[in-house]
Design an enzyme around this catalytic site. Structure first.
Site, PDB file in Angstrom:
ATOM      1  N   HIS A 180     -24.302  35.058 -59.215  1.00  0.00           N
ATOM      2  CA  HIS A 180     -24.488  34.444 -60.365  1.00  0.00           C
ATOM      3  C   HIS A 180     -26.063  33.983 -60.222  1.00  0.00           C
ATOM      4  O   HIS A 180     -26.524  33.361 -61.331  1.00  0.00           O
ATOM      5  CB  HIS A 180     -23.468  33.230 -60.951  1.00  0.00           C
ATOM      6  CG  HIS A 180     -23.785  31.897 -60.061  1.00  0.00           C
ATOM      7  ND1 HIS A 180     -23.129  31.449 -59.233  1.00  0.00           N
ATOM      8  CD2 HIS A 180     -24.771  31.318 -60.164  1.00  0.00           C
ATOM      9  CE1 HIS A 180     -23.502  30.470 -58.575  1.00  0.00           C
ATOM     10  NE2 HIS A 180     -24.461  30.014 -59.494  1.00  0.00           N
TER      11      HIS A 180
ATOM     12  N   SER B 198     -27.245  26.978 -55.502  1.00  0.00           N
ATOM     13  CA  SER B 198     -26.630  28.323 -55.466  1.00  0.00           C
ATOM     14  C   SER B 198     -27.162  29.387 -54.658  1.00  0.00           C
ATOM     15  O   SER B 198     -28.329  29.816 -54.869  1.00  0.00           O
ATOM     16  CB  SER B 198     -26.362  28.803 -56.983  1.00  0.00           C
ATOM     17  OG  SER B 198     -25.258  28.419 -57.594  1.00  0.00           O
TER      18      SER B 198
ATOM     19  N   ASP C 188     -18.850  36.341 -55.800  1.00  0.00           N
ATOM     20  CA  ASP C 188     -20.067  35.810 -56.267  1.00  0.00           C
ATOM     21  C   ASP C 188     -21.245  35.799 -55.231  1.00  0.00           C
ATOM     22  O   ASP C 188     -21.795  34.961 -54.708  1.00  0.00           O
ATOM     23  CB  ASP C 188     -19.901  34.320 -56.545  1.00  0.00           C
ATOM     24  CG  ASP C 188     -20.980  33.412 -57.349  1.00  0.00           C
ATOM     25  OD1 ASP C 188     -21.898  34.354 -58.006  1.00  0.00           O
ATOM     26  OD2 ASP C 188     -21.179  32.097 -57.146  1.00  0.00           O
TER      27      ASP C 188
END
Lengths: 581, 374
Positions: free
Chosen positions: A107, A220, A137
């Protein structure tokens, strides 16, 4: 069912997907860990005058150890920008290989083929997107511009314990303009968490590590380290309460490194990783004593699990020996595996007379569960894939594998029959002798044609047997770098063979015959191969020292086992491969 | 010898290092900074090993005593799920008081995933605590591993603590609940004002405030020291939407000992004590004896009476809970803030006229104001 009722936002900054109920103009409240760390360190400094104090000396040494650890790890932590320039949105990443392989979140990378990565030397590097794992992910990038990037070793996330201390590093809020990472500290709150897609996020984290270290937008894709600086996860989900305006609630999730390891070779091969499904659903139930159990409540007829014998109402006890107590645990175990992985489900089926259970094992290969771009939309970058294949082949050919050899096998089959088989190989040429002395069958592939001699007579090989011999001969010759080999080799990812991850190369020769060659990821030695038998069923051949196993590729059932395998390298006489008159 | 905010449970370590014989004397005070530093050493990660970090072992020991609690809820921000601690092997579970526990369908899931029915055995909203009793299933109760309440009186700001709970109900069955660690930030009263008085454990003189984020589902879980001693129970979520703050707090073990002992000894469930109106807000000059419903809203809510203090001027005047204060003296009261301002204009001994709306009827009372609290 479990559901995180907070909005658990993807922690990239800003999010690549349109956020739900999220406003990004106000930075959320950040956290206490850094402050707590400062408080922890402060007393040591305050007492620094009392030198000669042994305890103080040790405290300062410990503090120095932590500072040194962070300093050692910082050069491996990346700021990842999905584009040709830094800025805009972005996330974090971590270098796991000196040639510049970087793990980050899918992502964060999205489908951008070219990205920019900043390291704490203050420089930015061009990165290319190698492989993607939308279901987990994760994305793998490869950096250019340096030959020896600082890299971290991969840890073992299955050995992590709740309460263990961890560090998250990354670039929250893209704070560091010189790309020096932010450190936050916390503990492991839980392991093997299944986080399903709820609360404004469509990300499923199958085998996640729950942490209370601060994870904020921009973290992230960044690394989660254990106290010894080993990579145990990739931080990806932060818990934020939407009703309180992005307040960090101390519930964050990292994809576990052991799950990532299961997909790492597929990522290196430039693939879109496929997660797995049993094509069956289960539900939680209680037995008479109130203990939980997991029961199959739906299964499709097309499921490989069904073909292998899994049925409605079966109670799932274990998957590959790991106990299953809840639906979540089974989901966690399955979602960390790639499609095609062979698993053994231990199930209990209530007996018809109601007295106890039949216990049985069901072995099958997991069906694919597609996620991310539709099938065919993602293709490996041909240039990067060729480079990865070349690297593997070069590594393999550094080993001195004989071009010519003789192999002697005594084969036992489950029925009890024993057969001796002698194989001679010379480049693309192959000769197989099998059967007892008075009924010996000799088969030869001379590179163009196949011949056979049986007690009944002589003649050309049947097309089926010819393909069996020729396909393998051509594949092995290509692997060895034989200039006359007609097969081309492509690195296609990872495979689980004989209890370990191996590299998988696909060979395809001029006649379209396919073979799968498995190489040890460390030594790059041939660890096994897979080939179709005469009738089309695939056989998995496992090479161990002195032993060869041949298994049914689908079920893993043992077809034959050769103990005391002797391989003698050395020249093989050319007449062995000539037409047998 | 504690330095404010920087002491790390020094006494606890000394206690745990001491031999369990009665003859061992407390360590001299001069030793304390040293053990403080020892702890510092323990708390900081060593580059070589993290074996000195005690949390994994302490959590491992505590897990079998931590249970998941499922009641009735899921509305108005009251979670239906929570956490609890087995405090007695005869099937008693200590948890935080919640309206969600008032249900026949109360369920407790033990660490091995067993789902057991439970009864609300003793509850005290004023204390913020509830004691559940597990109903033995067929074949009797499984073997339970209780955690005993420890001495929480030595706890001080800066002490390292951790909690085990089920934030957001993310785990179930035999999955292990979540560990989170932090420090004690304060030990004090929650009555200072500004927070939702009606939802506070108002009978508690003090609570343990920590920096461990409280989330729905965490309530009722154990608050433990690094060496695994049960020093408190995580309290219900107390938050102010007006100031956007959450007070992460725990109920001190010392204040729960009697509650548990009495509950365990009881033959049958103990009825909930009547709610006691809280004392006057600190600093108030006058006391009416009337408590308003100060629910957390962005704007000051209308002046509904939440409770009436016994023996107070309001009680003498016949004010009742749920009355809406409409006028005070000559002033129209549209909000709690209007009421506070109007009241602040008076002195003790003043007689004021209140117009109340009770049901559909309006009524007028007069009351003589008393002196405010300290």
């Amino acid at each position: 069912m479990s559901a995180l009722r907070s909005s658990s936002g993807a922690a990239c900054w800003p999010p690549t997907a349109p956020p739900t109920r999220t406003r990004w103009h106000t930075p959320p409240v950040t956290r206490r860990r850094v402050l707590a760390l400062a408080l922890l360190l402060a007393p040591a400094a305050a007492f620094a005058q009392d030198d000669g104090d042994e305890v103080l000396r040790r405290a300062l040494a410990t503090e120095a150890g932590q500072v040194a650890l962070v300093a050692r790890l910082a050069p491996t932590v990346a700021a990842v920008f999905p584009g040709e320039q830094p800025g805009g949105g972005g996330g974090s990443g971590v270098v796991i290989d000196p040639r510049g392989l970087v793990l980050t979140n899918f992502h964060v990378s999205g489908l951008n083929r070219v990205l920019t990565v900043g390291l704490n030397d203050g420089r930015t590097y061009r990165a290319r997107l190698l492989g993607i794992d939308p279901g987990g992910d994760i994305a793998l990038l490869v950096l250019t511009g340096r030959a020896d990037f600082p890299a971290v070793p991969l840890g073992d996330s299955d050995a992590v314990r709740p309460g263990e201390r961890v560090f998250a590093m990354g670039n929250p809020f893209l704070l560091a303009e010189d790309y020096s990472p932010t450190v936050t500290q916390g503990v492991v709150s839980g392991i093997h968490r299944y986080r399903d897609a709820t609360g404004g996020s469509d990300l499923v984290y199958g085998d996640a590590i729950q942490i209370d270290a601060s994870i904020n937008p921009g973290n992230s894709g960044g690394p989660l380290f254990d106290a010894r600086g080993r990579l145990i996860g990739i931080n990806g989900l932060g818990g934020f309460r939407p009703d309180r305006g992005r307040v960090n609630v101390g519930v964050g999730f990292a994809a576990s490194i052991n799950q990532i390891k299961n997909f790492l070779l597929d990522l290196r091969a430039g693939r879109q990783c496929q997660h797995a499904t049993m094509n069956a659903t289960v539900r939680d139930q209680e037995d008479e004593q109130g203990r939980p159990r997991v029961v199959v409540d739906a299964i499709t007829r097309e499921a490989k699990a069904f073909a292998a014998g899994l049925r409605l109402g079966d109670i799932v006890r274990r998957l590959d020996g790991r106990p299953v107590g809840t639906q979540n645990q089974l989901l966690t175990l399955v979602s960390r595996l790639p499609a095609g992985r062979r698993v053994t489900l231990s199930v209990a089926r209530p007996r018809e007379d109601g007295q106890g259970f039949h216990e049985r094992d069901v072995t099958f290969r997991l069906d694919p569960l597609w996620s991310g771009p539709a099938q065919g939309e993602w293709q490996p970058d041909p240039e990067l894939l060729a480079a990865e294949t070349r690297l593997i082949l070069e590594a393999h050919r550094q080993g001195e594998w004989p071009r010519e050899w003789r192999r002697d096998e005594s084969i036992a089959r489950p029925g009890g029959a024993v057969e001796r088989r002698v194989t001679h190989a010379r480049g693309r040429l192959l000769r197989v002798e099998r059967g007892p002395a008075d009924a010996r069958v000799v088969e030869v592939w001379d590179g163009k044609r196949g011949f056979a001699r049986t007690p009944d007579g002589e003649g050309p090989l049947t097309p089926g047997r010819r393909d069996v011999l020729a396909g393998t001969a051509e594949a092995l010759a290509a692997l060895a770098g034989d200039p006359e080999a007609t097969a081309t080799l492509t690195f296609t990812g990872g495979e689980w063979l004989d209890g370990r991850a191996v590299l998988r190369l696909e060979a395809r020769d001029r006649a379209g015959r396919r073979r799968l060659l498995y190489l040890d990821p460390e030594t790059h030695a041939l660890a096994g191969l897979a080939y179709p038998e005469e009738k089309g069923a695939w056989v998995e051949e496992v090479h161990r020292p002195g032993v060869i196993l041949r298994l049914d590729h689908e079920t893993g059932a043992l077809l034959e086992k050769a103990d005391e395998v002797r391989v003698e390298p050395g020249p093989q006489a050319s007449e062995l491969f000539e037409r047998v008159e | 010898m504690r330095r404010a905010g920087l002491s790390f449970d020094a006494e606890d370590t000394q206690r745990s290092h001491r031999a369990p014989s009665a003859s061992s004397a407390p360590p001299p005070r001069a030793l304390r900074p040293i053990s403080l530093l020892t702890l510092l050493l323990l708390l900081l990660p060593a580059a070589r090993a993290d074996d000195a970090w005690p949390l994994p072992q302490a959590a491992e020991r505590a897990f079998p005593s931590v249970v998941k609690v499922y009641g009735a809820g899921g509305f108005q921000g009251v979670p239906a799920y929570g956490t609890g601690v087995i405090v007695d092997e005869r099937g008693f579970v200590l948890t935080a008081w919640s309206i969600a526990l008032r249900t026949e369908a109360l369920k407790v899931v033990t660490h091995d995933g067993r789902r057991l029915r439970a009864t609300l055995w003793r509850s005290d909203p004023g204390l913020g605590a509830a004691l559940l009793r597990l109903e033995p299933p067929q074949g009797g109760l499984p073997s339970l591993q209780p955690l005993r309440l420890a001495d929480s009186t030595g706890l001080a700001p800066g002490d390292a603590v951790f909690t085990i709970g089920n934030p957001f109900g993310i785990i179930y069955g035999d999955e292990r609940p979540a560990v989170a660690w932090g420090v004690v930030t304060a030990i004090g009263s929650l009555r200072a004002g500004g927070v939702d008085v009606a939802r506070l454990p108002e009978r508690l003189e003090r609570v343990i405030v920590t920096d461990i984020p409280g989330n729905p589902g965490s309530q009722g879980g154990p608050l433990l020291t690094r060496d695994g001693r049960l020093v408190g129970i995580v309290g219900r979520l107390v938050e102010s939407r007006a100031t956007n703050t959450i007070v992460n707090h725990a109920l001190p073990a010392a204040d729960l000992v009697e509650f548990v002992r009495g509950g365990v000894a009881a033959e049958r469930p103990i009825p909930e004590p009547p709610r006691v109106a809280p004392r006057a807000r600190a600093g108030a000059a006058v006391e009416s004896g009337l408590r308003l419903q100060r629910v957390h809203l962005a704007r000051s809510p209308m002046a509904y009476v939440e409770a009436v203090v016994r023996g107070s001027p309001a009680e003498a005047a016949g004010v009742r809970p749920d009355d809406l204060v409409f006028r005070l003296g000559e002033r129209t009261i549209r909000s709690c803030r209007d009421f506070d301002e109007a009241l602040a204009a008076h002195r003790p001994g003043d007689t004021v006229r209140l117009v109340l709306k009770r049901g559909d009827a309006m009524r007028e009372v007069t009351l003589t104001l008393a002196a405010g609290g300290p």
